[in-house]
Design a protein around this motif. Structure first.
Motif, short mmCIF file in Angstrom:
data_model
loop_
_atom_site.label_atom_id
_atom_site.label_comp_id
_atom_site.label_asym_id
_atom_site.label_seq_id
_atom_site.Cartn_x
_atom_site.Cartn_y
_atom_site.Cartn_z
N HIS A 216 1.37 -1.41 0.09
CA HIS A 216 0.03 0.16 0.22
C HIS A 216 0.53 1.17 0.05
CE1 HIS A 216 -3.47 -2.08 1.86
NE2 HIS A 216 -3.41 -2.46 0.63
N TYR B 16 -9.62 4.84 -0.64
CA TYR B 16 -9.34 4.06 -0.90
C TYR B 16 -8.50 4.71 -2.02
CZ TYR B 16 -12.95 1.02 0.09
OH TYR B 16 -13.08 0.39 1.56
N ILE B 17 -8.79 5.70 -2.75
CA ILE B 17 -7.54 6.72 -3.57
C ILE B 17 -7.50 8.51 -3.71
CG2 ILE B 17 -7.98 4.62 -5.59
CD1 ILE B 17 -9.87 6.56 -6.92
N GLU B 18 -6.43 8.72 -3.84
CA GLU B 18 -6.78 10.33 -3.86
C GLU B 18 -8.08 10.84 -4.24
OE1 GLU B 18 -4.27 11.91 -1.66
OE2 GLU B 18 -3.78 9.99 -0.70
N HIS C 219 -2.00 3.13 -2.53
CA HIS C 219 -3.16 3.22 -2.34
C HIS C 219 -3.99 2.00 -1.64
CE1 HIS C 219 -3.44 0.39 -5.15
NE2 HIS C 219 -2.63 1.33 -6.21
N LYS C 220 -4.38 2.40 -0.86
CA LYS C 220 -5.62 1.64 -1.02
C LYS C 220 -6.05 0.08 -1.83
CE LYS C 220 -7.54 3.53 3.59
NZ LYS C 220 -8.02 3.09 4.46
N SER C 221 -5.64 -1.52 -1.26
CA SER C 221 -6.47 -2.71 -1.83
C SER C 221 -7.31 -3.14 -1.84
CB SER C 221 -5.51 -3.41 -2.16
OG SER C 221 -5.08 -4.11 -0.39
N GLU D 130 -12.96 7.67 -4.15
CA GLU D 130 -12.16 8.78 -3.77
C GLU D 130 -12.82 8.90 -1.68
OE1 GLU D 130 -11.43 11.02 -7.67
OE2 GLU D 130 -12.83 11.91 -6.62
N TYR E 233 -2.57 4.01 -10.73
CA TYR E 233 -3.16 3.24 -9.75
C TYR E 233 -3.39 1.82 -9.93
CZ TYR E 233 -5.21 6.97 -7.06
OH TYR E 233 -5.28 8.30 -6.04
#
Length: 202
Positions: free
Chosen positions: A20, A198-200, A25-27, A194, A56
Motif C-alpha cells: 500500500h 481508497y484513492i486520492e 493507495h489501498k487495495s 475517493e 493506480y
C-alpha cells in the motif's frame, strides 16, 4: 472435500501494508454483481481505465474469461456457481494482498456466495457494486443472444429467466447503468473510492 494435512502458512517478508505504501493507495475487491447484460464487465473496465490513467494498480477478473481457464469445466448449477465464486474469491483475495484494486465482473446471483467472498478479506476490503439495470434493459441489450436462447429453453439455469437473482440488500454502492451513461456510472464508482479513502481525490 478432503482435508489436506501437514500444511503450514508461510508468512512473506513483504506484507500488504508495505505494498500500500509503495503503490500509494489501498487495495480492495470491487465486486460488480448484476444480471447478464447489466454492464458489469463494461463498467469494470471503464473504471479500471480511469484508475490506470491516474497511476493506480488495478486488474479486472471477468466472468467469461475466468471460465475459459481457471474455472473451465464448471457449469451453471447452483453448486457449480458456488465453486466458481469460491475460486474467484480466493484469487481476488490474493490480488488484495498484492496491493491491487481488483475488479470482478460476475453475475454471482446468490447473496450467500457473495458474502462468502466478503468474509475472506478484512472489513473495508470488499466493495459490493450492484449494477442495477432492470431485466427489461438487459434483454434489450442482449448482444450475445443469451436471453433469447434462455427463453427458448436452449440455455438451462439462466439467471433472471430460469434461475433466480438475489439482489444485494445493502451494497456499498448501487449503479443504475440503465439510466446513466457509461462515463457517469464509472465516475460514480471513482467518487466512492475517493470519498472512502481508497484513492486520492483528483
Amino acid at each position: 472435500m478432503e482435508v489436506v494435512k501437514n500444511i503450514v502458512w508461510h508468512n512473506a517478508t513483504i506484507n500488504k501494508e508495505d505494498r500500500h505504501r509503495m503503490n500509494g493507495h489501498k487495495s480492495a475487491i470491487l465486486w460488480y454483481t448484476g444480471l447478464s447484460g447489466a454492464g458489469k464487465s463494461t463498467l469494470a473496465n471503464k473504471v479500471e481505465e480511469k484508475l490506470f490513467e491516474r497511476g493506480y494498480h488495478t486488474y479486472v477478473l471477468d466472468g467469461d474469461n475466468i471460465r475459459m481457464g481457471l474455472n473451465k469445466g464448471l457449469g451453471f448449477t447452483a453448486e457449480d456457481r458456488k465453486e466458481n465464486i469460491r475460486r474467484i474469491g480466493e484469487v481476488a483475495k490474493l490480488f488484495v494482498d498484492a496491493g491491487v484494486l481488483v475488479s470482478t465482473a460476475f453475475v454471482s446471483p446468490y447473496i450467500e456466495d457473495r458474502e462468502m467472498v466478503r468474509a475472506l478479506v478484512k472489513e473495508g476490503e470488499f466493495v459490493e457494486v450492484y449494477v442495477a439495470a432492470s431485466l427489461e434493459v438487459c434483454e434489450s441489450r442482449d448482444t450475445k443472444g443469451l436471453y433469447k436462447k434462455a427463453r427458448a429453453g436452449e440455455i438451462k439455469n439462466f439467471t433472471g429467466i430460469s434461475d433466480p437473482y438475489e439482489a444485494p440488500v445493502n451494497p456499498e454502492l448501487t449503479v443504475d447503468t440503465g439510466s446513466q451513461t457509461l462515463d457517469e456510472s464509472a465516475q460514480t464508482v471513482i467518487n466512492y473510492l475517493e470519498e472512502k479513502g481508497y484513492i486520492e481525490k483528483a
